[in-house]
Design a protein around this motif. Structure first.
Motif, PDB file in Angstrom:
ATOM      1  N   SER A  75       0.820  -1.223   0.000  1.00  0.00           N
ATOM      2  CA  SER A  75       0.000   0.000   0.000  1.00  0.00           C
ATOM      3  C   SER A  75       0.849   1.267   0.000  1.00  0.00           C
ATOM      4  O   SER A  75       0.322   2.360  -0.142  1.00  0.00           O
ATOM      5  CB  SER A  75      -0.884   0.017   1.251  1.00  0.00           C
ATOM      6  N   GLY A  76       2.169   1.103   0.207  1.00  0.00           N
ATOM      7  CA  GLY A  76       3.044   2.272   0.284  1.00  0.00           C
ATOM      8  C   GLY A  76       3.289   2.668   1.728  1.00  0.00           C
ATOM      9  O   GLY A  76       4.184   3.451   2.029  1.00  0.00           O
ATOM     10  N   GLU A  77       2.494   2.102   2.650  1.00  0.00           N
ATOM     11  CA  GLU A  77       2.742   2.376   4.068  1.00  0.00           C
ATOM     12  C   GLU A  77       3.918   1.515   4.541  1.00  0.00           C
ATOM     13  O   GLU A  77       4.385   0.652   3.805  1.00  0.00           O
ATOM     14  CB  GLU A  77       1.483   2.043   4.878  1.00  0.00           C
ATOM     15  N   SER A  78       4.318   1.759   5.773  1.00  0.00           N
ATOM     16  CA  SER A  78       5.466   1.016   6.282  1.00  0.00           C
ATOM     17  C   SER A  78       5.153   0.469   7.664  1.00  0.00           C
ATOM     18  O   SER A  78       4.399   1.078   8.415  1.00  0.00           O
ATOM     19  CB  SER A  78       6.669   1.963   6.346  1.00  0.00           C
ATOM     20  N   GLY A  79       5.710  -0.668   7.988  1.00  0.00           N
ATOM     21  CA  GLY A  79       5.477  -1.251   9.311  1.00  0.00           C
ATOM     22  C   GLY A  79       5.830  -2.721   9.303  1.00  0.00           C
ATOM     23  O   GLY A  79       6.390  -3.238   8.326  1.00  0.00           O
ATOM     24  N   MET A  80       5.508  -3.393  10.402  1.00  0.00           N
ATOM     25  CA  MET A  80       5.784  -4.821  10.541  1.00  0.00           C
ATOM     26  C   MET A  80       4.762  -5.595   9.719  1.00  0.00           C
ATOM     27  O   MET A  80       3.559  -5.454   9.938  1.00  0.00           O
ATOM     28  CB  MET A  80       5.680  -5.194  12.021  1.00  0.00           C
ATOM     29  N   GLY A  81       5.217  -6.389   8.775  1.00  0.00           N
ATOM     30  CA  GLY A  81       4.287  -7.139   7.934  1.00  0.00           C
ATOM     31  C   GLY A  81       4.870  -7.422   6.559  1.00  0.00           C
ATOM     32  O   GLY A  81       4.367  -8.253   5.821  1.00  0.00           O
ATOM     33  N   ARG A  82       5.961  -6.711   6.253  1.00  0.00           N
ATOM     34  CA  ARG A  82       6.618  -6.954   4.970  1.00  0.00           C
ATOM     35  C   ARG A  82       7.273  -8.335   5.001  1.00  0.00           C
ATOM     36  O   ARG A  82       7.842  -8.738   6.027  1.00  0.00           O
ATOM     37  CB  ARG A  82       7.696  -5.881   4.755  1.00  0.00           C
ATOM     38  N   MET A  83       7.197  -9.050   3.884  1.00  0.00           N
ATOM     39  CA  MET A  83       7.777 -10.399   3.857  1.00  0.00           C
ATOM     40  C   MET A  83       9.309 -10.322   3.920  1.00  0.00           C
ATOM     41  O   MET A  83       9.921  -9.413   3.346  1.00  0.00           O
ATOM     42  CB  MET A  83       7.340 -11.150   2.602  1.00  0.00           C
ATOM     43  N   GLU A  84       9.920 -11.270   4.603  1.00  0.00           N
ATOM     44  CA  GLU A  84      11.388 -11.414   4.591  1.00  0.00           C
ATOM     45  C   GLU A  84      11.840 -11.551   3.134  1.00  0.00           C
ATOM     46  O   GLU A  84      11.134 -12.112   2.287  1.00  0.00           O
ATOM     47  CB  GLU A  84      11.763 -12.669   5.401  1.00  0.00           C
TER      48      GLU A  84
END
Ligand code: CTP
Length: 415
Positions: free
Chosen positions: A159-168
Motif C-alpha cells: 500500500s506504500g505504508e510502512s510497518g511490521m508485515g513486509r515479507m522477509e
C-alpha cells in the motif's frame, strides 16, 4: 553452491502481492541443488502464473487436490516427498487456517501431513499483522511448534505504508530453508507462549565491526544466532522485541523489530534511543552481542595502501565503551532486568570464574556463561547461568532451547 543437494522442497505459494518473490526463492533453491515441488492456492494464481513456477522448477504446479489424473492422494504424496515445506508468502488467512489445523485446500492439507519442518514467511499489511486475531494465531502456531515463521520484517508494504508485515527477502527465506535442511534451527518451540506478554525486551546480537579504513575492519567470529534465537523466542512468548543487530546475515525473527548497526558506538547510540536515557523504555536488556572491546583510534578516511618500501602500518587502538557496564552503573532499582553473556576460553571452572567477575563488574542480574569452542558458529551451545544465587549446572541445547531457558529466568525476575 550445493547446500541443498539431494533435498526436496515443497514450495507453497498463497495469495499476496509478495507471491512474485516466491519465484526467486524457487530459483535460489534450485541453484543450491534442490528439487522444488511447487503448489499454489487458487488466490496465489491471481498474483503469479503457474507457468512461471513450472518453468523455473521444471515440475508441474500442484493446484487442485481433486485432480482426477493424479494417482493417489496429492497432499499425502507431496508431504511424503518433501524434506521441508515452505510457504512463501503466507497470508493472514493462511496463518489462521494453519493455527486451526484445517485441511480445506491443497496447501493446508499438505502442511497437516508434513513429515519434516514447515516454514512460513508471512506477508500482510501491518494492521493485519497487529490484529489480535493474527497475534493469537501466531502464538497458537508457536505453542504447537510445528510451523516456524520466517519474518515478517519492518518495511514498506504494497500500500506504500510502512510497518511490521513486509515479507522477509528471498535471500533470508533461502537461508532459513538451508538451516532447516541442515538440522540447525529446526527444534520445536518449547517455551510457554504468551508468558512475556507485552514486556519490552531489547536484545543485542552478533559482532561489531570497527572500521580501520573504508574497506577493512576489526571484528570477531560471532554469528549472532544466540541473540536472534532469544529475540525470536521472546516474540513468540508475547514480548515486544527490539533486536539491535551487528553485521550478520540472518533473517529477522518473526514479529521482531530490528535495528542494524556496525560498530560498538552505533550499538550504544541505538540502545540509548530504544531504552531512553533513563532506561525507562525497556523492561529487559539481553546483551548477547560480542561487542568489540577495541577500535582503531583513528580510522583512515581512505584505503590504507601498501606502498613499496614503506613501513608496515601500525594500528593504534582505542577502548570502546563497555555498553553493558555503563547501563548497569546507570540503573537504579530492579528495572530493566539486565542479562550479560560471558564467552570465554578455558575449562568450566575458569569460565564460571570469569562469568562471576562480569556479574559483579557490570552490575547485571545474571550472566550466561559459555565456552567459545562449544558455542561460536555452532547450532547448539552449552551454558550455565550465573547469578548472585550461584551458578547453575552446565546444560547443552539448541540455541532456541537455551533461549527459552534464559527467557524463563527473565520471566521469573519480571514476575
Ligand atoms: N559488552 C559490552 N560492551 C563491551 C564489551 C562487552 O556491553 N565493550 C557486554 C557483552 O555484550 C556481554 C558482556 O558485556 O554481554 C561480556 O562481554 P565480554 O566480551 O565477554 O566481556 P568483556 O567485558 O569485554 O571482558 P573480556 O573481553 O576481557 O573477557
Amino acid at each position: 553452491m550445493s547446500s541443498l543437494a539431494g533435498k526436496t522442497i515443497a514450495l507453497a505459494v498463497t495469495g499476496s502481492i509478495a507471491a512474485y518473490k516466491a519465484v526467486e526463492v524457487a530459483r535460489l533453491c534450485i541453484k543450491a541443488g534442490a528439487k522444488v515441488l511447487p503448489l499454489m492456492t487458487t488466490s496465489a494464481q491471481r498474483f503469479v502464473g503457474p507457468v512461471t513456477l513450472a518453468g523455473i522448477t521444471g515440475e508441474p504446479v500442484a493446484t487442485d487436490m481433486w485432480d482426477p489424473s493424479f494417482p493417489g492422494e496429492m497432499h499425502v504424496s507431496l508431504a511424503a516427498r518433501a524434506d521441508v515445506i515452505v510457504i512463501v508468502p503466507a497470508t493472514a488467512d493462511l496463518l489462521a487456517r494453519l493455527a486451526q489445523g484445517r485441511a480445506d485446500d491443497l496447501v493446508t492439507a499438505t502442511v497437516l501431513c508434513a513429515r519434516g519442518p514447515v516454514l512460513a514467511a508471512p506477508a500482510m499489511h501491518p494492521r493485519m499483522w497487529e490484529h489480535p486475531a493474527t497475534r493469537k494465531n501466531v502464538a497458537e502456531l508457536a505453542a504447537q511448534g510445528r510451523v516456524r515463521l520466517i519474518g515478517p520484517v519492518v518495511g514498506a508494504v504494497a500500500s506504500g505504508e510502512s510497518g511490521m508485515g513486509r515479507m522477509e527477502e528471498p535471500a533470508g527465506i533461502f537461508e532459513a530453508i538451508v538451516r532447516s535442511c541442515t538440522g540447525t534451527g529446526t527444534g520445536t518451540f518449547t517455551g510457554k507462549s504468551g508468558d512475556l506478554d507485552g514486556k519490552r525486551i531489547v536484545v543485542t546480537a552478533g559482532p561489531t565491526h570497527e572500521a580501520i579504513d573504508p574497506v577493512r575492519y576489526l571484528g570477531n567470529r560471532s554469528s549472532g544466532r544466540m541473540g536472534f534465537a532469544i529475540a525470536g523466542r521472546a516474540a513468540a512468548r508475547g514480548a515486544k522485541v527490539t533486536l539491535v543487530a551487528g553485521p550478520v546475515s540472518l533473517p529477522t525473527p518473526s514479529g521482531v523489530a530490528r535495528i542494524d548497526v556496525e560498530s560498538a558506538e552505533q550499538m550504544q547510540r541505538a540502545l540509548d534511543d530504544v531504552m531512553g536515557a533513563d532506561l525507562a523504555k525497556a523492561d529487559v536488556l539481553v546483551m548477547a552481542a560480542a561487542v568489540a572491546d577495541f577500535r582503531a583510534a583513528q580510522a583512515s578516511a581512505t584505503k590504507i595502501k601498501k606502498e613499496a618500501g614503506a613501513a608496515v602500518p601500525a594500528i593504534a587502538l582505542a577502548k570502546n565503551p563497555d555498553i553493558l557496564a555503563a547501563i548497569g552503573a546507570k540503573r537504579s532499582g530492579k528495572r530493566p532486568v539486565l542479562v550479560g553473556f560471558a564467552l570465554e576460553t578455558g575449562d568450566d571452572a575458569l569460565v564460571l570464574a570469569y562469568a562471576k567477575a562480569k556479574l559483579a563488574a557490570k552490575k547485571v542480574d545474571f550472566v550466561v556463561a559459555n565456552a567459545a569452542h562449544e558455542s561460536l558458529g555452532h547450532s547448539t551451545t552449552r551454558v550455565a547461568i550465573v547469578s548472585s544465587d550461584g551458578a547453575s549446572a552446565f546444560s547443552v541445547g539448541s540455541k532456541d532451547d537455551v533461549a527459552d531457558r534464559i527467557l524463563a529466568e527473565i520471566g521469573a525476575r519480571l514476575a
